[in-house]
Design a protein around this motif. Structure first.
Motif, PDB file in Angstrom:
ATOM      1  N   ASN A 183     -46.180 114.688  83.600  1.00 47.30           N
ATOM      2  CA  ASN A 183     -47.327 114.832  84.497  1.00 47.30           C
ATOM      3  C   ASN A 183     -46.892 115.308  85.884  1.00 47.30           C
ATOM      4  OD1 ASN A 183     -46.051 112.421  85.108  1.00 47.30           O
ATOM      5  ND2 ASN A 183     -47.901 111.165  85.047  1.00 47.30           N
ATOM      6  N   TYR A 184     -45.659 115.002  86.284  1.00 42.95           N
ATOM      7  CA  TYR A 184     -45.178 115.486  87.575  1.00 42.95           C
ATOM      8  C   TYR A 184     -44.992 117.006  87.564  1.00 42.95           C
ATOM      9  CZ  TYR A 184     -44.347 110.589  88.673  1.00 42.95           C
ATOM     10  OH  TYR A 184     -44.511 109.249  88.902  1.00 42.95           O
ATOM     11  N   GLN A 185     -44.630 117.560  86.427  1.00 44.53           N
ATOM     12  CA  GLN A 185     -44.482 119.007  86.341  1.00 44.53           C
ATOM     13  C   GLN A 185     -45.845 119.702  86.417  1.00 44.53           C
ATOM     14  OE1 GLN A 185     -42.082 119.845  82.861  1.00 44.53           O
ATOM     15  NE2 GLN A 185     -40.345 118.668  83.652  1.00 44.53           N
ATOM     16  N   LYS A 186     -46.860 119.103  85.817  1.00 48.81           N
ATOM     17  CA  LYS A 186     -48.208 119.645  85.966  1.00 48.81           C
ATOM     18  C   LYS A 186     -48.648 119.531  87.425  1.00 48.81           C
ATOM     19  CE  LYS A 186     -52.990 118.998  84.441  1.00 48.81           C
ATOM     20  NZ  LYS A 186     -53.904 118.212  83.571  1.00 48.81           N
ATOM     21  N   ALA A 187     -48.382 118.366  88.039  1.00 53.46           N
ATOM     22  CA  ALA A 187     -48.766 118.169  89.434  1.00 53.46           C
ATOM     23  C   ALA A 187     -48.044 119.145  90.356  1.00 53.46           C
ATOM     24  CB  ALA A 187     -48.468 116.727  89.854  1.00 53.46           C
ATOM     25  N   PHE A 188     -46.792 119.491  90.018  1.00 57.12           N
ATOM     26  CA  PHE A 188     -46.049 120.473  90.820  1.00 57.12           C
ATOM     27  C   PHE A 188     -46.822 121.791  90.875  1.00 57.12           C
ATOM     28  CE2 PHE A 188     -43.210 124.118  91.076  1.00 57.12           C
ATOM     29  CZ  PHE A 188     -42.433 123.815  92.189  1.00 57.12           C
ATOM     30  N   GLY A 189     -47.351 122.221  89.744  1.00 54.97           N
ATOM     31  CA  GLY A 189     -48.111 123.459  89.726  1.00 54.97           C
ATOM     32  C   GLY A 189     -49.340 123.395  90.605  1.00 54.97           C
ATOM     33  N   MET A 190     -50.072 122.293  90.518  1.00 54.45           N
ATOM     34  CA  MET A 190     -51.288 122.165  91.321  1.00 54.45           C
ATOM     35  C   MET A 190     -50.959 122.117  92.810  1.00 54.45           C
ATOM     36  SD  MET A 190     -53.292 122.324  88.804  1.00 54.45           S
ATOM     37  CE  MET A 190     -54.798 122.232  89.774  1.00 54.45           C
ATOM     38  N   ARG A 191     -49.855 121.463  93.164  1.00 54.03           N
ATOM     39  CA  ARG A 191     -49.472 121.355  94.577  1.00 54.03           C
ATOM     40  C   ARG A 191     -48.901 122.670  95.117  1.00 54.03           C
ATOM     41  NH1 ARG A 191     -48.246 115.865  96.264  1.00 54.03           N
ATOM     42  NH2 ARG A 191     -46.498 116.633  97.517  1.00 54.03           N
ATOM     43  N   THR A 192     -48.236 123.437  94.241  1.00 53.34           N
ATOM     44  CA  THR A 192     -47.537 124.645  94.688  1.00 53.34           C
ATOM     45  C   THR A 192     -48.427 125.886  94.664  1.00 53.34           C
ATOM     46  OG1 THR A 192     -45.467 123.717  93.826  1.00 53.34           O
ATOM     47  CG2 THR A 192     -45.492 126.078  94.323  1.00 53.34           C
ATOM     48  N   TRP A 193     -49.196 126.063  93.571  1.00 48.77           N
ATOM     49  CA  TRP A 193     -49.988 127.290  93.406  1.00 48.77           C
ATOM     50  C   TRP A 193     -51.488 127.026  93.340  1.00 48.77           C
ATOM     51  CZ3 TRP A 193     -46.306 126.539  89.133  1.00 48.77           C
ATOM     52  CH2 TRP A 193     -45.032 127.036  89.433  1.00 48.77           C
ATOM     53  N   GLY A 194     -51.874 125.743  93.316  1.00 45.12           N
ATOM     54  CA  GLY A 194     -53.293 125.436  93.148  1.00 45.12           C
ATOM     55  C   GLY A 194     -53.783 125.712  91.743  1.00 45.12           C
ATOM     56  N   LYS A 195     -52.873 125.761  90.787  1.00 44.47           N
ATOM     57  CA  LYS A 195     -53.223 126.023  89.389  1.00 44.47           C
ATOM     58  C   LYS A 195     -52.122 125.457  88.509  1.00 44.47           C
ATOM     59  CE  LYS A 195     -53.505 130.349  90.260  1.00 44.47           C
ATOM     60  NZ  LYS A 195     -53.735 131.805  90.150  1.00 44.47           N
ATOM     61  N   THR A 196     -52.354 125.436  87.211  1.00 44.88           N
ATOM     62  CA  THR A 196     -51.362 124.861  86.306  1.00 44.88           C
ATOM     63  C   THR A 196     -50.169 125.810  86.154  1.00 44.88           C
ATOM     64  OG1 THR A 196     -52.214 125.878  84.284  1.00 44.88           O
ATOM     65  CG2 THR A 196     -53.248 123.808  84.997  1.00 44.88           C
ATOM     66  N   ALA A 230     -48.533 110.091  94.492  1.00 45.95           N
ATOM     67  CA  ALA A 230     -49.518 109.272  93.793  1.00 45.95           C
ATOM     68  C   ALA A 230     -50.921 109.472  94.358  1.00 45.95           C
ATOM     69  CB  ALA A 230     -49.127 107.799  93.872  1.00 45.95           C
ATOM     70  N   ASP A 231     -51.915 109.375  93.468  1.00 47.75           N
ATOM     71  CA  ASP A 231     -53.297 109.342  93.917  1.00 47.75           C
ATOM     72  C   ASP A 231     -53.718 107.884  94.076  1.00 47.75           C
ATOM     73  OD1 ASP A 231     -53.645 108.354  91.384  1.00 47.75           O
ATOM     74  OD2 ASP A 231     -54.811 110.050  90.634  1.00 47.75           O
ATOM     75  N   ASP A 232     -55.000 107.633  94.214  1.00 50.56           N
ATOM     76  CA  ASP A 232     -55.474 106.267  94.458  1.00 50.56           C
ATOM     77  C   ASP A 232     -55.194 105.329  93.290  1.00 50.56           C
ATOM     78  OD1 ASP A 232     -56.375 107.046  96.920  1.00 50.56           O
ATOM     79  OD2 ASP A 232     -58.439 107.412  96.245  1.00 50.56           O
ATOM     80  N   SER A 233     -54.995 105.889  92.105  1.00 51.53           N
ATOM     81  CA  SER A 233     -54.738 105.045  90.938  1.00 51.53           C
ATOM     82  C   SER A 233     -53.255 104.745  90.753  1.00 51.53           C
ATOM     83  CB  SER A 233     -55.275 105.733  89.675  1.00 51.53           C
ATOM     84  OG  SER A 233     -54.511 106.888  89.396  1.00 51.53           O
ATOM     85  N   GLY A 234     -52.399 105.336  91.617  1.00 56.14           N
ATOM     86  CA  GLY A 234     -50.975 105.030  91.553  1.00 56.14           C
ATOM     87  C   GLY A 234     -50.142 106.077  90.848  1.00 56.14           C
ATOM     88  N   GLY A 235     -50.733 107.178  90.429  1.00 48.00           N
ATOM     89  CA  GLY A 235     -49.971 108.225  89.763  1.00 48.00           C
ATOM     90  C   GLY A 235     -50.599 109.580  89.977  1.00 48.00           C
ATOM     91  N   PRO A 236     -49.888 110.647  89.650  1.00 39.41           N
ATOM     92  CA  PRO A 236     -50.447 111.988  89.796  1.00 39.41           C
ATOM     93  C   PRO A 236     -51.740 112.117  88.991  1.00 39.41           C
ATOM     94  CG  PRO A 236     -48.116 112.099  89.328  1.00 39.41           C
ATOM     95  CD  PRO A 236     -48.526 110.672  89.131  1.00 39.41           C
ATOM     96  N   PRO A 237     -52.702 112.885  89.468  1.00 38.32           N
ATOM     97  CA  PRO A 237     -53.959 113.044  88.728  1.00 38.32           C
ATOM     98  C   PRO A 237     -53.686 113.546  87.314  1.00 38.32           C
ATOM     99  CG  PRO A 237     -54.109 114.042  90.912  1.00 38.32           C
ATOM    100  CD  PRO A 237     -52.675 113.664  90.709  1.00 38.32           C
ATOM    101  N   THR A 238     -54.295 112.911  86.344  1.00 42.75           N
ATOM    102  CA  THR A 238     -54.073 113.294  84.953  1.00 42.75           C
ATOM    103  C   THR A 238     -55.308 113.890  84.310  1.00 42.75           C
ATOM    104  OG1 THR A 238     -54.601 111.046  84.242  1.00 42.75           O
ATOM    105  CG2 THR A 238     -52.286 111.550  84.624  1.00 42.75           C
ATOM    106  N   GLY A 239     -56.483 113.650  84.881  1.00 46.34           N
ATOM    107  CA  GLY A 239     -57.697 114.201  84.299  1.00 46.34           C
ATOM    108  C   GLY A 239     -58.097 113.467  83.031  1.00 46.34           C
ATOM    109  N   ILE A 240     -59.068 114.034  82.326  1.00 46.10           N
ATOM    110  CA  ILE A 240     -59.572 113.431  81.092  1.00 46.10           C
ATOM    111  C   ILE A 240     -58.612 113.759  79.951  1.00 46.10           C
ATOM    112  CG2 ILE A 240     -61.498 113.387  79.458  1.00 46.10           C
ATOM    113  CD1 ILE A 240     -63.273 114.307  81.813  1.00 46.10           C
TER     114      ILE A 240
END
Length: 524
Positions: A263-276, A505-515
């Motif tokens: 999930n951190y690798q997915k979060a890296f994409g969102m933080r770096t490029w705003g996309k997966t 971390a987000d408010d739940s304690g981890g990177p956003p994971t979605g549904i």
């Protein structure tokens, strides 16, 4: 090369078009390492005079299994002192593993895989020290070839973010000076420029791609394909990825890489490029039919569509994903969209044994979603993931993974007596029997390129006990001072790395994971 007639009570094989063939009282005739005919046993026996007859009415014949993602450690990471943990911390802990003899380790690894019917491996070589990289790779490939396996070889490369998912010097600047200095020394040992990596690939390709096994120099005995391997999007610059794609097209060779394993690798994409990361690869025009992606746990619906539309392959590593806290890949949605899904063990199979038969059974049970009519993987899909689908990204496409005339004679004989004892309903489909019950000790013979490599679990070329004895002696020696210092450094680094990822971390304690793709239970 001799000919042989291989008889089975059943032949069970994917067709390569999504179906499964099951034939009864059947035989395969192979000559010079190629299947020339598949048909009724009595018919083939009356028309051929083979040098050897194998199998019989107590066996099932299935294609040689293809392990689509592996790092070549027969003595596993757990045995070498690295406990299972979150991937990002586990990688850093692994810095302190002791060095080993690459030839012996690879030979031992190959023997273990052959015992459970793996005849081809897509081996991804870690970025070992630059000074010995050529020597290490020569030793690895010699190990696989001496064991008789096929290998799709790649050496992965990282040129950024090698400590955490941030620029190396930016992160190191926040560490104590002596710790940062030690990490810089550690990283420097594997430093390569992009030019050096591509020069190394070209040299390896020229030397090994299509190399014969040593058992004969004919064209049909070649067992090596050489691939390119950017390690992952967060570990490689865009420039390197684009150059990789250009080089792959020029050499007509596949690309193998890790992708959204955690999930951190997915979060890296969102933080770096705003996309997966997958969407970013699409922007780079990197996706294509020659690309295989290991893990791919954290895919969105759009990611799956992009990979399927590009004709790419996902190499599913169920055990590794569970052991390293990465989750469960959405295999059912992938298959539903027509994405080619293969199977691998990543050197971290559920029992540390690289038994691909057991991995198949885990996959078949893991992807059964709750409820009547809910998606569930089929046994035919599981078999294809370990054979025909897995052959696709290896460079041996069209040559292995299916038992039919014109293909390489790679197969295994599974002894049915223990699977049927003390009782087995006669109406039970043979594939369900093999998938549901077979283990390594049920593999009676493994054949690669027409050569019988194991008989009753005993390798015919190499003495496994001798290899294990040599490894035991080498690994029983005291740890070298440098290894102990690196372990100490990695232990000091760990809390800083953990703090870095906690800051995402987000408010739940981890990177956003979605549904999630799968829902197994509910909290209310």
């Amino acid at each position: 090369m001799p000919s042989s007639l291989i008889r089975g009570k059943y032949l069970i094989s994917p067709t390569g078009t999504g179906d499964t063939t099951v034939l009864s009282d059947v035989a395969i005739y192979q000559k010079d390492g190629v299947i020339t005919e598949v048909g009724p046993w009595q018919d083939l026996r009356s028309r051929h005079q083979p040098d050897e007859e194998l199998g019989g009415p107590d066996f099932a014949i299935i294609p040689g299994l293809v392990n689509s993602h592996h790092h070549g450690r027969g003595v596993t990471t757990l045995q070498m002192g690295t406990c299972d943990d979150c991937l990002e911390l586990w990688i850093l802990d692994g810095w302190g593993r002791r060095p080993y003899d690459h030839y012996l380790m690879t030979l031992y690894t190959a023997l273990i895989m052959l015992e459970s019917g793996t005849t081809t491996v897509m081996y991804n070589h870690p970025q070992t020290a630059t000074a010995t990289l050529k020597e290490d790779v020569d030793a690895v490939l010699r190990g696989f070839l001496d064991a008789g396996m096929r290998v799709a070889f790649s050496s992965y490369f990282r040129n950024q973010n090698r400590v955490v998912y941030a620029a190396d010097q930016e992160f190191l600047s926040g560490l104590p000076a002596d710790l940062a200095e030690g990490i810089n020394r550690h990283l420097a040992a594997t430093d390569m420029t992009d030019d050096e990596y591509f020069a190394f690939f070209e040299e390896t390709y020229r030397q090994y791609n299509g190399q014969a096994s040593g058992q004969g120099s004919d064209q049909l005995s070649d067992k090596v394909r050489v691939l390119l391997s950017p390690s992952n999007v967060q570990w490689n610059t865009d420039e390197f990825l684009q150059r990789t794609r250009e080089t792959a097209l020029r050499y007509n060779t596949p690309i193998h890489m890790h992708l959204v394993e955690s999930n951190y690798q997915k979060a890296f994409g969102m933080r770096t490029w705003g996309k997966t990361p997958v969407e970013h690869l699409q922007d780079l025009e990197f996706l294509g039919p020659g690309l295989s992606c290991a893990h791919a746990v954290w895919l969105t619906e759009r990611d799956i569509d992009l990979l399927a539309g590009a004709g790419a392959t996902v190499c599913h590593n169920a055990s590794s994903n569970l052991r390293l806290k990465n989750g469960i890949a959405p295999v059912n949605p992938m298959l539903a969209r027509g994405l080619n899904v293969a199977m691998g063990t990543d050197s971290t199979a559920i029992n540390d044994d690289d038994d691909l038969l057991q991995e198949m059974r885990l996959v078949s049970k893991l992807h059964r979603q709750p409820g009547i009519g809910a998606p569930a993987i089929t046994s035919g899909q599981v078999l294809a993931m370990a054979t025909a689908n897995a052959a696709s990204p290896t460079g041996f496409t069209g040559e292995i993974g299916v038992l039919e005339a014109g293909r390489r004679a790679d197969m295994l004989l599974v002894r049915l007596s223990d699977l049927e004892d003390p009782y087995l309903d006669a109406d039970l489909p043979p594939l369900e029997v093999v998938l549901g019950r077979a283990r390594a000790h049920d593999v009676a013979s493994v054949i690669v390129n027409g050569e019988v490599l194991t008989r009753d679990g005993v390798h015919q070329r190499v003495n496994k006990d001798e290899v294990r004895r040599e490894l035991r002696e080498q690994l029983s020696r005291p740890l070298e001072q440098q290894t102990m210092e690196t372990r100490s450094m990695a232990a000091r680094l760990r809390p800083y790395a953990e703090s870095f990822y906690r800051s995402w971390a987000d408010d739940s304690g981890g990177p956003p994971t979605g549904i999630p793709h799968y829902v197994y239970n509910s909290r209310t």
